[in-house]
Design an enzyme around this catalytic site. Structure first.
Site, PDB file in Angstrom:
ATOM      1  CB  CYS A   2      -5.512  -0.950 -12.421  1.00 43.30           C
ATOM      2  SG  CYS A   2      -6.791  -2.190 -12.220  1.00 43.30           S
ATOM      3  NE  ARG A  27      -1.961   2.972  -9.089  1.00 42.30           N
ATOM      4  CZ  ARG A  27      -2.539   4.157  -9.024  1.00 42.30           C
ATOM      5  NH1 ARG A  27      -1.856   5.179  -8.557  1.00 42.30           N
ATOM      6  NH2 ARG A  27      -3.776   4.347  -9.430  1.00 42.30           N
ATOM      7  CD1 TRP A  83      -5.686  -5.228  -5.855  1.00 36.43           C
ATOM      8  CD2 TRP A  83      -7.705  -4.307  -6.074  1.00 36.43           C
ATOM      9  NE1 TRP A  83      -6.344  -5.356  -4.650  1.00 36.43           N
ATOM     10  CE2 TRP A  83      -7.578  -4.807  -4.757  1.00 36.43           C
ATOM     11  CE3 TRP A  83      -8.898  -3.684  -6.440  1.00 36.43           C
ATOM     12  CZ2 TRP A  83      -8.594  -4.693  -3.806  1.00 36.43           C
ATOM     13  CZ3 TRP A  83      -9.909  -3.579  -5.500  1.00 36.43           C
ATOM     14  CH2 TRP A  83      -9.746  -4.084  -4.199  1.00 36.43           C
ATOM     15  CG  ASN A 109      -7.182   2.445 -12.513  1.00 37.66           C
ATOM     16  OD1 ASN A 109      -7.890   1.713 -11.835  1.00 37.66           O
ATOM     17  ND2 ASN A 109      -6.539   3.489 -12.004  1.00 37.66           N
ATOM     18  N   GLY A 110     -10.232   1.177 -13.457  1.00 38.64           N
ATOM     19  CA  GLY A 110     -11.557   1.685 -13.097  1.00 38.64           C
ATOM     20  C   GLY A 110     -12.620   0.655 -13.372  1.00 38.64           C
ATOM     21  CD  GLU A 495      -4.470   3.903  11.900  1.00 40.61           C
ATOM     22  OE1 GLU A 495      -5.629   3.821  11.448  1.00 40.61           O
ATOM     23  OE2 GLU A 495      -3.468   3.743  11.176  1.00 40.61           O
ATOM     24  CE  LYS A 499      -2.096   1.330   9.588  1.00 40.31           C
ATOM     25  NZ  LYS A 499      -2.423   2.607   8.982  1.00 40.31           N
ATOM     26  CD  GLU A 502      -3.589  -1.499   7.041  1.00 39.17           C
ATOM     27  OE1 GLU A 502      -4.055  -1.439   5.902  1.00 39.17           O
ATOM     28  OE2 GLU A 502      -3.374  -0.490   7.742  1.00 39.17           O
ATOM     29  CG  HIS A 518     -21.381  -2.075  27.727  1.00 40.76           C
ATOM     30  ND1 HIS A 518     -22.438  -2.084  28.602  1.00 40.76           N
ATOM     31  CD2 HIS A 518     -20.617  -0.995  28.061  1.00 40.76           C
ATOM     32  CE1 HIS A 518     -22.346  -1.043  29.419  1.00 40.76           C
ATOM     33  NE2 HIS A 518     -21.240  -0.366  29.113  1.00 40.76           N
ATOM     34  CE  LYS A 617      -0.409   4.530   0.118  1.00 39.47           C
ATOM     35  NZ  LYS A 617      -0.341   4.395   1.580  1.00 39.47           N
TER      36      LYS A 617
HETATM   37  C1  F6R Z   1      -4.978   1.661   6.287  1.00 39.75           C
HETATM   38  C2  F6R Z   1      -5.225   2.150   4.934  1.00 39.75           C
HETATM   39  C3  F6R Z   1      -6.622   2.170   4.437  1.00 39.75           C
HETATM   40  C4  F6R Z   1      -6.921   3.562   3.872  1.00 39.75           C
HETATM   41  C5  F6R Z   1      -8.312   3.578   3.221  1.00 39.75           C
HETATM   42  C6  F6R Z   1      -8.680   4.957   2.704  1.00 39.75           C
HETATM   43  O1  F6R Z   1      -3.613   1.655   6.579  1.00 39.75           O
HETATM   44  O2  F6R Z   1      -4.317   2.539   4.261  1.00 39.75           O
HETATM   45  O3  F6R Z   1      -7.520   1.846   5.444  1.00 39.75           O
HETATM   46  O4  F6R Z   1      -6.836   4.484   4.907  1.00 39.75           O
HETATM   47  O5  F6R Z   1      -8.347   2.667   2.156  1.00 39.75           O
HETATM   48  O6  F6R Z   1      -7.790   5.378   1.719  1.00 39.75           O
HETATM   49  P1  F6R Z   1      -7.647   6.891   1.325  1.00 39.75           P
HETATM   50  O7  F6R Z   1      -7.082   7.624   2.478  1.00 39.75           O
HETATM   51  O8  F6R Z   1      -6.744   6.895   0.128  1.00 39.75           O
HETATM   52  O9  F6R Z   1      -9.034   7.387   0.979  1.00 39.75           O
END
Ligand code: F6R
Length: 622
Positions: A2, A27, A83, A109-110, A495, A499, A502, A518, A617
């Site tokens: 949020c 966010r 969110w 928020n929370g 990674e 990427k 997502e 395996h 985010k």
């Molecule tokens: C991937 C991504 C997420 C964050 C994860 C942790 O591109 O952005 O997988 O890496 O949510 O977030 P932080 O780094 O803020 O703890």
């Protein structure tokens, strides 16, 4: 997660709130809303909420002719992007939430952990609820206290005392014109101080167009904002003196700077952000000083084990670091997904160092892991991009990544700078404990300082990015992708797959190449794209054998490799050449084609790379 904005001052509140919400869009959210005092001194509040994008909220506000009301006395207001965590995403569950009188509204928020119990009590006391959210209890709790005679600041303070959980709250009440009140407990809330105006926001992005003077609210602080400034009190009611700091980030840093998307801009920013992370810590000549860690060499020598805890891409940064820490510092490193860490009873004590990594500094699981580590007497270091974030306040020491605001939801420049900060930590450790000779560490630092140039050479040279764009075009419709790597290439494979999935919503998996036989090799069909991280390493020969096995089963192999590497050319249908660097530093270069590949595939599939569906985010709930 949020986003919150709040405004009080001489401007018309509406554009400030709407612009603020737009700058918080990154966010992640599913609905939005605003509340302001009713027009021309009429009683009550004007509340507009919409499910969906902020643009729909803007249209709704325009339809109600709110935009044409600059001189109608609406000089204060609160806004929110939600969110969903408790209650489906819908207009009815969107914030702000009102009390029974319609004079008060809150944004939150929370998570309010005891909301069910509070709701029962409030319903029994005659309150009517209109949403399924946990947040609405806050409005009714504050209402109870206002009815009992408290003013808005006092009512919020005592209501906060009844809440369990993590939250940032901002409240407005039509009976208290020219005032808004906010509180912070374990969720971000920052104040902006302007000339004759003040702001609340979840982070600095909405404030930058108005002011750079900010106050990071501490946990348990409640702030009342008016044209005259900020008054801050603690949960016990004691006055706190606001201490403001100047934010170095400018507005341009939060804009796209000519790139079509924030993600692409942020990929291209990485040479600069890497330099910023290194600067003032590591000299190009090889000197290293991490004074911000405030741990003496004697204390350092006592550490006999390192745990790394993080989520998502930050976890991958931790995996990259594990290879380097163990080779350079000869110290055992365990790495945990933060959500698993504290539930598995890890063995921690004063000789353990726990490193938490989080770009946002707000990830609930990483925060909980660091708190748990502290209760066990372990030392803690946090690596984050956000100054004043919750995690930065929890640890014994903080290493900031200095990547600037990252607006794209997918981590790019925050990830590469996390890796760089971790390498500095590993080298500092290795040097401090004597595991590595000064000159050997200096050699790595000199090579690390070459990386920004090498990254520029790849990003600005036409071949690499063009090759990636072509590969993306050929495989954009492939239903499943595999990414493989060995050694330090393994976290990169994870990674690359994360990427891609997502932001393009394609199925992609990353594997240690040696694991293919395996099980995962059964997934390979004719034409399945297999991306191999095949830059020079002590295990390149073994990786090439794994690539051959995949190719023999029909895979279309794309290799990330060094220019002209004959062995790789023989087995891969496509080779994307990256400049060569030291083996352990190669992730800094290998990341670039993986990020660009995900970006181009997402664009070709019509997905918005900056705002992937279902993702946020900043993940402030477990
Ligand atoms: C991937 C991504 C997420 C964050 C994860 C942790 O591109 O952005 O997988 O890496 O949510 O977030 P932080 O780094 O803020 O703890």
């Amino acid at each position: 997660m949020c986003g919150i904005v709040g405004y009080v001052g001489d401007r018309s509140a509406l554009p400030v709130l709407l612009e603020g919400l737009k700058s918080l869009e990154y966010r992640g959210y599913d609905s939005a809303g605003i509340a302001m005092p009713a027009r021309n001194g009429a009683p009550g509040l004007e509340v507009v909420r919409r499910a969906g994008r902020v643009d729909e909220l803007v249209a709704a506000a325009q339809a109600r002719e709110l935009a044409a009301t600059a001189a109608n006395g609406q000089h204060a207001g609160i806004g929110h992007t939600r969110w969903a965590t408790c209650g489906e995403p819908s207009e009815g569950n969107a914030h702000p939430h009102r009390d029974c009188t319609g004079n008060l509204a809150i944004v939150h928020n929370g998570i309010i952990e005891n909301h069910l119990q509070l709701r029962q009590q409030l319903v029994a006391a005659g309150h009517t609820f209109s949403s399924a959210t946990d947040s609405e209890v806050v409005a009714h709790l504050v209402e109870e206290r206002l009815t009992a005679g408290a003013d808005l600041l006092e009512a919020v303070r005592t209501a906060v005392g009844a809440l369990h959980g993590s939250f940032a709250i901002v409240a407005i009440d039509a009976r208290y014109p020219g005032v808004i009140v906010g509180a912070r407990v374990d969720a971000p809330l920052v104040l902006g101080l302007g000339e004759g105006e003040c702001f609340f926001a979840s982070d600095v992005a909405p404030l930058l167009r108005y002011t750079r003077q900010v106050v990071w609210l501490a946990d348990g602080e409640i702030a009342q904002l008016s044209r005259a400034g900020a008054r801050i009190i603690g949960l016990d009611g004691a006055e706190h003196v606001p201490t403001s700091t100047e934010v170095a980030w400018d507005r341009e840093a939060a804009e796209k700077a000519g790139f079509p998307d924030f993600m692409l801009k942020e990929i291209y920013e990485q040479p600069r952000t890497l330099r910023d992370t290194l600067r003032s810590r590591a000299e190009p000549s090889g000197e290293l000083t991490l004074t911000e860690l405030a741990i003496s060499p004697a204390e350092l020598a006592e550490v006999n084990k390192i745990f790394i805890v993080a989520c998502g891409s930050s976890y991958h940064a931790g995996l990259v670091a594990k290879y380097a820490f163990e080779r350079w510092a000869r110290i055992p490193v365990e790495i945990d997904v933060a959500s698993e860490f504290r539930y598995r009873d890890p063995v921690l004590d004063a000789k353990t160092l726990v490193v938490g990594i989080s770009q946002s500094g707000e990830t609930a699981d990483t925060l909980a892991a660091i708190r748990y580590a502290r209760t066990q007497g372990a030392r803690t270091i946090v690596i984050t991009n956000v100054v004043g974030s919750s995690l930065s306040r929890e640890a014994d020491a903080v290493l900031y990544t200095h990547a600037g605001p990252e607006i794209g939801v997918a981590a790019t420049k925050t990830l590469s700078t996390q890796i760089a900060a971790l390498w500095l930590l590993g080298l500092w450790f290795a040097e401090g404990t004597g595991a590595m000779e000064r000159e050997a560490a200096a050699e790595v630092i000199r090579e690390l300082w070459r990386c920004p140039e090498l990254m520029e050479a790849f990003l600005d040279g036409p071949e690499g990015p063009a090759a990636i764009a072509g590969i993306a075009e050929r495989f954009a419709t492939a239903p499943g992708w595999l990414f493989i790597g060995r050694g330090v290439g393994f976290p990169l494979a994870l990674e690359g797959a994360l990427k891609l999935k997502e932001i393009s919503y394609l199925h992609a998996e990353g594997f240690a190449a040696g694991e293919m036989k395996h099980g995962p090799i059964a997934l390979i069909d004719k034409g399945t794209p297999v991306v191999a991280i095949a830059t020079h390493s002590r295990v390149l020969g073994k990786l090439i054998s794994n690539v051959e096995e995949a190719r023999a089963r029909g895979a279309s192999v794309v290799a990330i490799a060094q220019q002209g590497d004959e062995r790789v050319l023989e087995v891969a249908a496509d080779v994307v050449a990256v400049p060569e660097t030291a083996e352990l530093l190669s992730p800094m270069l290998d990341l670039l084609p993986l990020q660009l590949l995900a970006y181009h595939v997402a664009k070709l599939r019509g997905c918005d790379p900056d705002r992937p569906r279902n993702l946020a985010k900043s993940v402030t709930v477990e």
